[in-house]
Write a protein that holds these residues in place. Structure first.
Motif, PDB file in Angstrom:
ATOM      1  N   ARG A  49      61.705  50.102  21.163  1.00 15.42           N
ATOM      2  CA  ARG A  49      60.553  50.806  21.748  1.00 15.42           C
ATOM      3  C   ARG A  49      60.571  52.277  21.326  1.00 15.42           C
ATOM      4  O   ARG A  49      59.540  52.853  21.015  1.00 15.42           O
ATOM      5  CB  ARG A  49      60.555  50.724  23.279  1.00 15.42           C
TER       6      ARG A  49
ATOM      7  N   ASP B 164      58.080  43.897  26.404  1.00 18.24           N
ATOM      8  CA  ASP B 164      58.166  45.121  25.604  1.00 18.24           C
ATOM      9  C   ASP B 164      57.215  46.182  26.143  1.00 18.24           C
ATOM     10  O   ASP B 164      57.540  47.371  26.158  1.00 18.24           O
ATOM     11  CB  ASP B 164      57.839  44.828  24.139  1.00 18.24           C
ATOM     12  N   GLU B 165      56.049  45.744  26.606  1.00 16.50           N
ATOM     13  CA  GLU B 165      55.075  46.684  27.148  1.00 16.50           C
ATOM     14  C   GLU B 165      55.606  47.356  28.411  1.00 16.50           C
ATOM     15  O   GLU B 165      55.366  48.547  28.641  1.00 16.50           O
ATOM     16  CB  GLU B 165      53.750  45.964  27.444  1.00 16.50           C
TER      17      GLU B 165
ATOM     18  N   ARG C 107      57.956  54.546  18.758  1.00 15.62           N
ATOM     19  CA  ARG C 107      57.388  55.846  19.126  1.00 15.62           C
ATOM     20  C   ARG C 107      57.855  56.950  18.169  1.00 15.62           C
ATOM     21  O   ARG C 107      57.558  58.118  18.394  1.00 15.62           O
ATOM     22  CB  ARG C 107      57.797  56.223  20.550  1.00 15.62           C
TER      23      ARG C 107
ATOM     24  N   ASP D 100      58.120  49.985  27.356  1.00 14.34           N
ATOM     25  CA  ASP D 100      57.400  51.131  26.814  1.00 14.34           C
ATOM     26  C   ASP D 100      56.775  51.961  27.942  1.00 14.34           C
ATOM     27  O   ASP D 100      56.851  53.194  27.937  1.00 14.34           O
ATOM     28  CB  ASP D 100      56.333  50.653  25.836  1.00 14.34           C
TER      29      ASP D 100
END
Length: 162
Positions: A27, A123-124, A31, A127
Motif C-alpha cells: 500500500r 487492501d482498500e 502511494r 489504504d
C-alpha cells in the motif's frame, strides 16, 4: 451466533486476507511513500517531518497500529500545557489518540490509530487506515504547532537541512 461470539473453527467470516507487513508495504509502495524497515521488521518513515511507524500487534499480528511522533523539542516545563492540549484533542476528536510524556528534558507527543483486523482486511481498508492515521495525526500536530510556533519553525528548518 451472538454479537461477541467468534465464528466456529473452519467456518469463513468472509473472504478477507490476513493483515501482513507485506500488504502494508504494498500500500505504501502504491502511494510512492518513502519508508524503511528496521531490524525488528517494523515499517517507518517521515511524513511532513514527523516519524511514523506501522506496527503489527496482537497474538496473530491482527492489529495495525500506526504511531506518529510530533517532531518538536518542547521543554519539559511545558508538559502541563502540552498535556492540556492533548486532552482537549482527545475529548473532541475520534482519532488519533494522542498522549504526551516526559522524555528527559523534552515533551514527547504521540498519535496512535489502531484497528483490529482479526477477521481479515481488504487492501482498500489498509489504504484507508494509512491515509486516516497520517492525515489526522498531521492535523493534530498542526494544532500543537499553533501553540508552539517557535519550536515548530525550528524543527521545520532542521528537517529541511537534513
Amino acid at each position: 451466533m451472538g454479537f461477541f461470539t467468534k465464528p466456529q473453527e473452519g467456518t469463513s467470516a468472509g473472504a478477507l486476507a490476513p493483515l501482513t507487513s507485506e500488504r502494508i508495504r504494498a500500500r505504501l509502495d502504491d502511494r510512492d511513500a518513502q519508508y524503511g524497515v528496521d531490524d525488528d521488521g517494523d515499517i517507518g518513515g517521515y511524513w511532513d517531518g514527523h516519524l511514523f511507524y506501522f506496527f503489527l500487534l496482537g497474538q496473530s499480528s491482527e492489529y495495525l497500529q500506526i504511531r506518529g511522533r510530533w517532531n518538536r523539542a518542547v521543554s519539559i516545563e511545558q508538559l502541563g500545557a502540552v498535556t492540556g492540549l492533548v486532552n482537549a484533542w482527545n475529548a473532541e476528536k475520534l482519532w488519533p489518540k494522542l498522549y504526551a510524556r516526559a522524555e528527559d528534558d523534552v515533551v514527547g507527543v504521540y498519535a496512535e490509530h489502531t484497528v483490529d483486523y482479526e477477521h481479515g482486511v481488504s487492501d482498500e481498508q489498509i489504504d484507508l487506515h494509512i491515509a486516516c492515521a497520517i492525515a489526522t495525526s498531521g492535523q493534530a500536530f498542526d494544532t500543537l504547532d499553533e501553540s508552539f510556533p517557535a519550536e515548530a519553525a525550528l524543527a521545520r528548518a532542521e528537517f529541511e537541512r537534513e
